[in-house]
Scaffold this active site. Sequence first.
Site, PDB file in Angstrom:
ATOM      1  CE1 TYR A 169       0.356  -1.968   1.453  1.00  7.59           C
ATOM      2  CE2 TYR A 169      -1.626  -0.623   1.374  1.00  7.59           C
ATOM      3  CZ  TYR A 169      -0.263  -0.751   1.585  1.00  7.59           C
ATOM      4  OH  TYR A 169       0.474   0.355   1.916  1.00  7.59           O
ATOM      5  NE  ARG A 180       0.899   4.570   5.363  1.00 13.11           N
ATOM      6  CZ  ARG A 180      -0.259   4.880   5.958  1.00 13.11           C
ATOM      7  NH1 ARG A 180      -0.382   4.740   7.269  1.00 13.11           N
ATOM      8  NH2 ARG A 180      -1.287   5.311   5.254  1.00 13.11           N
ATOM      9  CG  HIS A 209       5.717   4.856   3.263  1.00 13.49           C
ATOM     10  ND1 HIS A 209       5.158   5.759   4.142  1.00 13.49           N
ATOM     11  CD2 HIS A 209       4.792   4.687   2.280  1.00 13.49           C
ATOM     12  CE1 HIS A 209       3.959   6.131   3.702  1.00 13.49           C
ATOM     13  NE2 HIS A 209       3.712   5.491   2.582  1.00 13.49           N
ATOM     14  CG  HIS A 256      -5.268   4.419   2.382  1.00  7.86           C
ATOM     15  ND1 HIS A 256      -4.924   3.142   1.977  1.00  7.86           N
ATOM     16  CD2 HIS A 256      -4.098   5.091   2.560  1.00  7.86           C
ATOM     17  CE1 HIS A 256      -3.606   3.060   1.902  1.00  7.86           C
ATOM     18  NE2 HIS A 256      -3.085   4.221   2.244  1.00  7.86           N
ATOM     19  NE  ARG A 314      -0.209   8.896   5.286  1.00 12.78           N
ATOM     20  CZ  ARG A 314      -1.493   8.769   5.591  1.00 12.78           C
ATOM     21  NH1 ARG A 314      -1.919   9.009   6.836  1.00 12.78           N
ATOM     22  NH2 ARG A 314      -2.371   8.403   4.669  1.00 12.78           N
ATOM     23  CE  LYS A 356      -0.220  11.364   2.483  1.00 10.10           C
ATOM     24  NZ  LYS A 356      -0.005  10.685   1.180  1.00 10.10           N
TER      25      LYS A 356
END
Length: 321
Positions: free
Chosen positions: A299, A267, A264, A290, A156, A196
Amino acid sequence: MDAPAGTVERAAQDWAARYLGELATQRQLSPHTIAAYGRDLAELGQLAGHADWARLTHADIRRFAARLHAGGQSARSIARKLSGWRGFYEWLARQTALPANPVDGVRAPRRPKALPKALAVDDAVQLMEANVHGHPEPFELCNRAMFELLYSSGLRVSELAGLDLAYRDAAAAPSSASTSPGWLDLDGGEVVVTGKGGKMRRVPVGGPARAALAAWLAVRPPARDGSAALFLSARATRITPRVVQQRLKQHALRAGTAVHVHPHVLRHSFASHLLQSSGDLRAVQELLGHASITSTQVYTSLDFQHLAAVYDRAHPRAKSK
């Protein structure tokens, strides 16, 4: 005994006019907004036909929403109309003995989840290899190192901007993690980032990115703010995500990339290209950081898009061009 159709329609038109009038005088909404509400109520009238608006049911409204959807209207547009109708019936309930708001609980169709935009492999390689000079030499090397690392490791942009230089004492790195969101281990060929939810992960760094990082570190000036920031702005302070976005956009424009490129996109390209080559969804999940594999499964749709494009381009019985 039911009222004649003309009487019912005139009553509906009168309610709509009074409602729109109150929106203008009491809530002082803009003429543009009131006109939009008026169009939504006119469409409700078309769908209801000769039916009494005060007798429409929850099932009627659901059927109307389904008809709008079948007619090609987007989920966003239908949701807006339902919201407008709901507000109208809340007002109508104060004017009449309406037993219930028929729009309550009616939801628009689910909006299709937009697929992440990813570059084709050739386009990504061309972007990385483009020799475009837009800054003095050191910062051109900084740009190349940043862009290579974004694509190589799927970071990110906030993770990239937060990277520090390598720790001198590798054994001390874990205990120092609370003071640094991430760092580069160039000898080990990896970066450690905090994503995150404060989740830390290690991500491999590919050969071209390692070479670009080594070239940047050879000319990196001392940070003016005394930080150990890996990437620096033109003022020799820690770079911000916004500056990374701007530099990548300018680089892509000068390189002649046909689509808008932001961090992004790199990414997404990293994830899509890795999945196409490996087929290992769980590994891609870990590399992206994730928390749930559900976030990564999108994806697989990108991968199918690639296969469908190859089929359409190459198969003799594919759809006509």
